[in-house]
Design a protein around this motif. Structure first.
Motif, PDB file in Angstrom:
ATOM      1  N   LEU A   1      51.765  32.373  75.759  1.00  0.00           N
ATOM      2  CA  LEU A   1      52.705  32.778  74.722  1.00  0.00           C
ATOM      3  C   LEU A   1      53.828  31.760  74.524  1.00  0.00           C
ATOM      4  CD1 LEU A   1      53.344  35.099  72.774  1.00  0.00           C
ATOM      5  CD2 LEU A   1      54.575  36.222  74.634  1.00  0.00           C
ATOM      6  N   GLU A   2      54.291  31.146  75.601  1.00  0.00           N
ATOM      7  CA  GLU A   2      55.433  30.239  75.507  1.00  0.00           C
ATOM      8  C   GLU A   2      55.220  29.103  74.505  1.00  0.00           C
ATOM      9  OE1 GLU A   2      58.507  27.646  78.225  1.00  0.00           O
ATOM     10  OE2 GLU A   2      56.714  28.460  79.174  1.00  0.00           O
ATOM     11  N   PRO A   3      54.112  28.360  74.547  1.00  0.00           N
ATOM     12  CA  PRO A   3      53.979  27.270  73.563  1.00  0.00           C
ATOM     13  C   PRO A   3      53.886  27.765  72.117  1.00  0.00           C
ATOM     14  CG  PRO A   3      52.008  27.418  74.949  1.00  0.00           C
ATOM     15  CD  PRO A   3      53.019  28.373  75.498  1.00  0.00           C
ATOM     16  N   VAL A   4      53.337  28.938  71.924  1.00  0.00           N
ATOM     17  CA  VAL A   4      53.263  29.505  70.572  1.00  0.00           C
ATOM     18  C   VAL A   4      54.670  29.800  70.056  1.00  0.00           C
ATOM     19  CG1 VAL A   4      52.459  31.479  69.217  1.00  0.00           C
ATOM     20  CG2 VAL A   4      50.959  30.455  70.951  1.00  0.00           C
ATOM     21  N   LEU A   5      55.491  30.408  70.899  1.00  0.00           N
ATOM     22  CA  LEU A   5      56.861  30.737  70.492  1.00  0.00           C
ATOM     23  C   LEU A   5      57.699  29.476  70.293  1.00  0.00           C
ATOM     24  CD1 LEU A   5      57.445  33.843  72.774  1.00  0.00           C
ATOM     25  CD2 LEU A   5      57.154  33.825  70.287  1.00  0.00           C
ATOM     26  N   ARG A   6      57.533  28.505  71.157  1.00  0.00           N
ATOM     27  CA  ARG A   6      58.286  27.250  71.008  1.00  0.00           C
ATOM     28  C   ARG A   6      57.917  26.525  69.716  1.00  0.00           C
ATOM     29  NH1 ARG A   6      61.645  26.521  74.943  1.00  0.00           N
ATOM     30  NH2 ARG A   6      61.190  27.230  77.034  1.00  0.00           N
ATOM     31  N   ALA A   7      56.665  26.620  69.312  1.00  0.00           N
ATOM     32  CA  ALA A   7      56.206  25.957  68.091  1.00  0.00           C
ATOM     33  C   ALA A   7      56.836  26.563  66.835  1.00  0.00           C
ATOM     34  CB  ALA A   7      54.685  26.032  68.000  1.00  0.00           C
ATOM     35  N   LEU A   8      57.368  27.772  66.925  1.00  0.00           N
ATOM     36  CA  LEU A   8      58.005  28.408  65.775  1.00  0.00           C
ATOM     37  C   LEU A   8      59.340  27.762  65.419  1.00  0.00           C
ATOM     38  CD1 LEU A   8      57.320  32.157  66.624  1.00  0.00           C
ATOM     39  CD2 LEU A   8      56.102  30.716  64.973  1.00  0.00           C
ATOM     40  N   ASP A   9      59.892  27.017  66.369  1.00  0.00           N
ATOM     41  CA  ASP A   9      61.177  26.348  66.173  1.00  0.00           C
ATOM     42  C   ASP A   9      62.280  27.335  65.792  1.00  0.00           C
ATOM     43  OD1 ASP A   9      62.755  24.080  66.330  1.00  0.00           O
ATOM     44  OD2 ASP A   9      62.576  23.668  64.185  1.00  0.00           O
ATOM     45  N   ARG A  10      62.284  28.460  66.491  1.00  0.00           N
ATOM     46  CA  ARG A  10      63.309  29.494  66.333  1.00  0.00           C
ATOM     47  C   ARG A  10      63.715  29.967  67.720  1.00  0.00           C
ATOM     48  NH1 ARG A  10      61.465  33.731  61.661  1.00  0.00           N
ATOM     49  NH2 ARG A  10      61.481  32.247  59.961  1.00  0.00           N
ATOM     50  N   ASP A  11      64.864  30.624  67.787  1.00  0.00           N
ATOM     51  CA  ASP A  11      65.228  31.296  69.030  1.00  0.00           C
ATOM     52  C   ASP A  11      64.220  32.399  69.276  1.00  0.00           C
ATOM     53  OD1 ASP A  11      67.504  29.734  69.342  1.00  0.00           O
ATOM     54  OD2 ASP A  11      68.807  31.183  68.356  1.00  0.00           O
ATOM     55  N   PHE A  12      63.928  32.642  70.550  1.00  0.00           N
ATOM     56  CA  PHE A  12      62.988  33.718  70.858  1.00  0.00           C
ATOM     57  C   PHE A  12      63.327  34.357  72.186  1.00  0.00           C
ATOM     58  CE2 PHE A  12      61.069  29.878  72.581  1.00  0.00           C
ATOM     59  CZ  PHE A  12      60.657  30.272  73.845  1.00  0.00           C
TER      60      PHE A  12
ATOM     61  N   PRO B   1      84.946  49.488  60.266  1.00  0.00           N
ATOM     62  CA  PRO B   1      84.651  48.528  61.339  1.00  0.00           C
ATOM     63  C   PRO B   1      83.649  49.071  62.361  1.00  0.00           C
ATOM     64  CG  PRO B   1      87.019  48.719  61.012  1.00  0.00           C
ATOM     65  CD  PRO B   1      86.358  49.760  60.147  1.00  0.00           C
ATOM     66  N   GLN B   2      83.598  50.373  62.535  1.00  0.00           N
ATOM     67  CA  GLN B   2      82.666  50.964  63.480  1.00  0.00           C
ATOM     68  C   GLN B   2      81.241  51.009  62.917  1.00  0.00           C
ATOM     69  OE1 GLN B   2      85.524  52.554  62.518  1.00  0.00           O
ATOM     70  NE2 GLN B   2      86.772  52.247  64.343  1.00  0.00           N
ATOM     71  N   CYS B   3      81.053  50.824  61.625  1.00  0.00           N
ATOM     72  CA  CYS B   3      79.751  50.967  60.978  1.00  0.00           C
ATOM     73  C   CYS B   3      79.279  49.672  60.338  1.00  0.00           C
ATOM     74  CB  CYS B   3      79.809  52.072  59.923  1.00  0.00           C
ATOM     75  SG  CYS B   3      80.206  53.671  60.603  1.00  0.00           S
ATOM     76  N   ARG B   4      79.675  48.553  60.869  1.00  0.00           N
ATOM     77  CA  ARG B   4      79.242  47.289  60.294  1.00  0.00           C
ATOM     78  C   ARG B   4      77.750  47.087  60.514  1.00  0.00           C
ATOM     79  NH1 ARG B   4      83.862  43.577  62.726  1.00  0.00           N
ATOM     80  NH2 ARG B   4      85.549  44.469  61.530  1.00  0.00           N
ATOM     81  N   PRO B   5      77.089  46.528  59.508  1.00  0.00           N
ATOM     82  CA  PRO B   5      75.675  46.218  59.722  1.00  0.00           C
ATOM     83  C   PRO B   5      75.538  45.091  60.751  1.00  0.00           C
ATOM     84  CG  PRO B   5      76.401  45.506  57.532  1.00  0.00           C
ATOM     85  CD  PRO B   5      77.548  46.215  58.180  1.00  0.00           C
ATOM     86  N   LEU B   6      74.445  45.121  61.497  1.00  0.00           N
ATOM     87  CA  LEU B   6      74.196  44.064  62.455  1.00  0.00           C
ATOM     88  C   LEU B   6      73.843  42.781  61.724  1.00  0.00           C
ATOM     89  CD1 LEU B   6      72.032  46.030  65.039  1.00  0.00           C
ATOM     90  CD2 LEU B   6      74.413  45.315  65.277  1.00  0.00           C
ATOM     91  N   PRO B   7      74.230  41.637  62.263  1.00  0.00           N
ATOM     92  CA  PRO B   7      73.864  40.384  61.610  1.00  0.00           C
ATOM     93  C   PRO B   7      72.347  40.179  61.658  1.00  0.00           C
ATOM     94  CG  PRO B   7      74.928  39.975  63.714  1.00  0.00           C
ATOM     95  CD  PRO B   7      75.015  41.446  63.455  1.00  0.00           C
ATOM     96  N   VAL B   8      71.833  39.576  60.621  1.00  0.00           N
ATOM     97  CA  VAL B   8      70.401  39.300  60.569  1.00  0.00           C
ATOM     98  C   VAL B   8      70.126  38.080  61.440  1.00  0.00           C
ATOM     99  CG1 VAL B   8      68.496  38.648  59.071  1.00  0.00           C
ATOM    100  CG2 VAL B   8      70.229  40.262  58.260  1.00  0.00           C
ATOM    101  N   SER B   9      69.144  38.197  62.287  1.00  0.00           N
ATOM    102  CA  SER B   9      68.785  37.109  63.183  1.00  0.00           C
ATOM    103  C   SER B   9      67.514  36.439  62.674  1.00  0.00           C
ATOM    104  CB  SER B   9      68.546  37.660  64.592  1.00  0.00           C
ATOM    105  OG  SER B   9      67.984  36.656  65.405  1.00  0.00           O
ATOM    106  N   SER B  10      67.458  35.138  62.844  1.00  0.00           N
ATOM    107  CA  SER B  10      66.236  34.434  62.473  1.00  0.00           C
ATOM    108  C   SER B  10      65.353  34.206  63.689  1.00  0.00           C
ATOM    109  CB  SER B  10      66.587  33.096  61.818  1.00  0.00           C
ATOM    110  OG  SER B  10      67.282  32.284  62.745  1.00  0.00           O
TER     111      SER B  10
END
Length: 85
Positions: free
Chosen positions: A36-47, A5-14
């Motif tokens: 930068l903000e409109p470019v990141l928003r256009a990715l449609d992912r969390d950022f 439990p101490q060595c669990r891999p981190l979850p992959v984030s999109s």
């Protein structure tokens, strides 16, 4: 063998993380974030954008704090200038 439990891999984030080192950048950070903000928003992912004050002696830190207050997706980090140590 099972994973401890101490060595669990981190979850992959999109999501997307952008790290921006900032040294004497108080004048250039606001336009960067505006572009930068409109470019990141256009990715449609969390950022997130991580602004790293790298020992600036101008108003960079205050600018970073102000930007973070205005945009909850901006994280801030302060480091000292390693060249001075």
């Amino acid at each position: 063998s099972p994973i401890s439990p101490q060595c669990r891999p981190l979850p992959v984030s999109s999501g997307v993380s952008v790290i921006v080192p900032a040294y004497h950048s108080s004048q250039t950070l606001p336009p960067l974030i505006s572009r930068l903000e409109p470019v990141l928003r256009a990715l449609d992912r969390d950022f997130e954008v991580i602004l790293v004050n790298d020992g600036s002696r101008d108003q960079t830190w205050e600018t970073i704090v102000s930007l973070a207050d205005a945009h909850p997706w901006i994280l801030l980090l302060y480091t000292s200038d390693a060249a001075d140590e």
